[in-house]
Design an enzyme around this catalytic site. Sequence first.
Site, PDB file in Angstrom:
ATOM      1  N   ILE A 637       0.827  -1.226   0.000  1.00  0.00           N
ATOM      2  CA  ILE A 637       0.000   0.000   0.000  1.00  0.00           C
ATOM      3  C   ILE A 637       0.855   1.267   0.000  1.00  0.00           C
ATOM      4  CG2 ILE A 637      -1.938  -1.108   1.153  1.00  0.00           C
ATOM      5  CD1 ILE A 637      -1.001   0.090   3.783  1.00  0.00           C
ATOM      6  N   GLY A 638       2.185   1.127   0.071  1.00  0.00           N
ATOM      7  CA  GLY A 638       3.024   2.322   0.049  1.00  0.00           C
ATOM      8  C   GLY A 638       4.472   1.968   0.302  1.00  0.00           C
ATOM      9  N   ALA A 639       5.286   3.018   0.388  1.00  0.00           N
ATOM     10  CA  ALA A 639       6.710   2.839   0.650  1.00  0.00           C
ATOM     11  C   ALA A 639       7.103   3.751   1.794  1.00  0.00           C
ATOM     12  CB  ALA A 639       7.529   3.157  -0.599  1.00  0.00           C
ATOM     13  N   GLY A 643      11.482   0.712   4.077  1.00  0.00           N
ATOM     14  CA  GLY A 643      11.081  -0.379   3.202  1.00  0.00           C
ATOM     15  C   GLY A 643       9.620  -0.229   2.809  1.00  0.00           C
ATOM     16  N   LYS A 663       4.836  -2.599   8.304  1.00  0.00           N
ATOM     17  CA  LYS A 663       6.051  -1.913   7.849  1.00  0.00           C
ATOM     18  C   LYS A 663       7.186  -2.924   7.845  1.00  0.00           C
ATOM     19  CE  LYS A 663       5.244   2.854   9.331  1.00  0.00           C
ATOM     20  NZ  LYS A 663       5.811   3.996  10.116  1.00  0.00           N
ATOM     21  N   ASP A 756       7.316  16.346  14.220  1.00  0.00           N
ATOM     22  CA  ASP A 756       6.997  16.223  12.789  1.00  0.00           C
ATOM     23  C   ASP A 756       5.489  16.141  12.588  1.00  0.00           C
ATOM     24  OD1 ASP A 756       7.404  16.095  10.102  1.00  0.00           O
ATOM     25  OD2 ASP A 756       7.998  13.998  10.050  1.00  0.00           O
TER      26      ASP A 756
END
Length: 998
Positions: A637-639, A643, A663, A756
């Site tokens: 579903i993503g990066a 990783g 993850k 953040d």
Amino acid sequence: MILVNLLDSRSVAGDLGWVAYPRNGWEEIGEVDEDYAPIHTYQVCRVMEQNQNNWLHTNWILTEGAQRVFIELKFTLRDCNSLPGGVGTCKETFNMYYYETDEGDETDAEDGDEMMDAGGGGGGGGVGGVMEEVDRSIKESRYTKVDTIAADESFTELDLGDRVMKLNTEVRDLGPLTRKGFYLAFQDLGSCIALVSVRVFYKRCPLLVKSLAEFPDTIPGSEASQLVEVAGRCVNGSLALLDERPRMHCSAEGEWLVPIGKCVCQPGFEEINGSCQVCRAGFYRSVLQTSSCSKCPPHSRARQTGATACTCVEGYYKTDTDPPNMACTRPPSAPRNAISNVNETSVFLEWSVPLETGGRKDGRYNILCRRVLPEGGRGGGLEECGPNVRFLPRRMGLANTSVMVADLQSHTNYSFLLEAVNGVSELAGGHSRQYVSLNVTTNQAAPSPVSVVRKGHVGKNSIAVSWAEPDRPNGIILEYEIKYFEKEQDSSYTIIKSTKTEMVVDSLKPSSAYIFQVRARTSAGYGAFSRRFEFQTSPYLAASSERTQVSVVAVSITLALVLMALVAGFLLSGRRCGYSKAKQDPEEEKMHFHNGHIKFPGVRTYVDPHTYEDPNQAVHEFAQEIDVSFISIERVIGAGEFGEVCSGPLRLPGKREIQVAIKTLKAGYTEQQRRDFLWEASIMGQFDHPNIIHLEGVVTKSKPVMIITEYMENGSLDTFLKKNDAQFTVIQLVGMLRGIASGMRYLSDMGYVHRDLAARNILVNSNLVCKVSDFGLSRVLEDDPEAAYTTRGGKIPIRWTAPEAIAYRKFTSASDVWSYGIVMWEVMSYGERPYWEMSNQDVIKAVEESYRLPGPMDCPAALYHLMMDCWQRERSSRPKFEEIVCLLDKLIRNPSSLKTLLNSSHRVSNLLVEHASVEVAISTSLTLSQTVGEWLDSIKMGRYTELFTEGGYSSLDTVAQMTSEDVRRVGVNLAGHQKKIINGIQEMRVHLINSVPI
């Protein structure tokens, strides 16, 4: 430009008297021009003869200082083709020469006569004729050729019969000229020509008066492109500024160019129609930068004409640093609504700004602290608080309306006087000071730190220490804690408790340095530890006999084996800390600590996993290990940074299957990357809140290493908002913001700083619940101030980071509040990029200059005001997350409060709003009311006109810079009226932003 004639042959009444040679060459003829005015022409037409060399030279022409002159020739010339056949060498051109000399008339006239004599002989032979020719060529060589002159129009015999003469005009320039004068000469080599007129002139820049400066009549320079700089003289009682002395430049064409500097009227005068006029009574002019007199500011006057400054009326003052156009001001009244909050031996004092600020914005506060003496003690009066009492942030010159007073005595009465001062308080004298008084009584408190720890008897395995009671016990001392550890091993220490003020600490290593700290406890709790004291045990003394050495070795081996057994037992038991009571007094208690933290029931505090040397130890303490067989990866579903991020079901034994996000740590990772990856899991595992992403567990015993979290169906908040632009109600958006604030409140309470916080790091589930995520940003910045703001999580997000965090690396919950304000802006603008396409450096500069993002389109005013509060420059002025949650709860319970929008019909996407930057816009474009009174009348608040004027807000540019605090300070006390005026100011700002081109 002025043309100055040095020679004009047409203006000479008599003969010109020019010298021609040979005598039968050029001939002077008197004629009349087209207006029948007499003129003198020189003609030559010896075209029937060979080898012509006819010269004509003028009288000496004085240059009058000109370095470049212009020669205008008017002449007629006959076409050679129109002449009858059999002519000699016919030419249609002639040459012009000049010869510079400082002396005229005699010498050169003789030379000319000699030339004429030489030519008059008609070319006679013999030695005399040859010498004359040589002398003539020498004299001709003195002349410098200017140009060969050709005719644009020539005439024929037919034209001659019809009396049609085609007049040619040619202009040539000479320069640079260096002598006092010069001769002109014309050479004919066989043409039929009539020289009708010769005019020699130069150009000069005329006398000019400009900007109160006089520039004299000036002769240009010698070069065609040269500009002569001319200094101006101030006239009419004006004067020049040191760095703006008037200058202009005279061009070769006699034109004034490139004005620089200017003259200005003296103080007390103004420029009107090019002259300096005295200022009228009631007006003044003090600085040379302004051109006109100004009316005296409020509370000042000028009774005489020509005033350079206005004097303040009685009761009003002005400091030396106040600008001349600033109103005279007065000291403030006393602070209002003073309250106190006592916490043991500390007192928090808070108050409201004075009702009357005196019209100034430099108000400050001073605190006078006095202790109330007991009855019978020196008369039961008051005495000043001693130097041990601390004021945070300070006692004098406070900018904020609060102060913390610490280190007071317990169970003691104190009297505090709060005083408001400003820049003119000293000028007004002591009689103008006004105070507000507060009386408080401190409570029971923990004791002050022990000041001295002394060393007594020292053995090879023990040290005797003693100490005195704290200076301020603040009650009965119940016990002491003695903390000690081997030097450089402060992560593992031992604590001993005792009711006495002395102690023998044993079981120490020989020849080793130990650090000791002591603190006391009363019924109010423990005081702070003393400073560190370093003591060393005695060295180990070896026996001389071999038997003793053998015994020692045997004992050492035995002790080592016992110690190993104890360590093994300790490791098998899995305990990291506990109690040990071997050989202690009944009134003593010893505790051993490791890694600097112990779990206490009911208290949750964030523990930084970086304090663990081994990341595996930290992650297994805070996260559950999950067997990889319980996880199925279905799709990517993503990066992430480390990783891929995948999703799939988690099937734990005895629990229902749930969707999770996974993850993974990519192959080929470094040891540092693995540590960072596990540290993020160690952070997440400590949090348990509905608005914080939930950690399900980790996989560390197989590859790839994984972090398993709950699955958030709608992904990151910024992407989700962009996909659903304008699809949610304001209440839904506020609900999202409330969830984020609630999660941040939880993190703040635990002592965790996110650093953040941004919409990209907020995840949204299917029920629109927002959860704070991404805890991978490093908590340590680079030490090099010139380096890029780089961390383990990448560069610092400049657009979301508070200015003190960028400039000084001060990350606190207050800096997270700043970031939350940016997140609010992202949410209300549906994922728009903060500060748009501005560079990071431009963003830093703009924020430092107090610029702030404008309100998004259709944003409720209450939310935008909260954003602006989050973006206060001072950290202490920003709201806490607890306060933000409470405010958003009130807005959700009262939806009507969200109906008041910023008066903006479209989103401002290329401007920044600044609290104090509207002045330029107002001065350039005002479609609003022209006076403060008219503007207040337009919003039905005209009753406050006088208060605004007395407060120094006499123009719309100053009103547009007012904050809510300023509105209260001028005396608007009713909440409804305050809100109405603030809304009016906001409308003024938005109007200016939408109407004034930047």
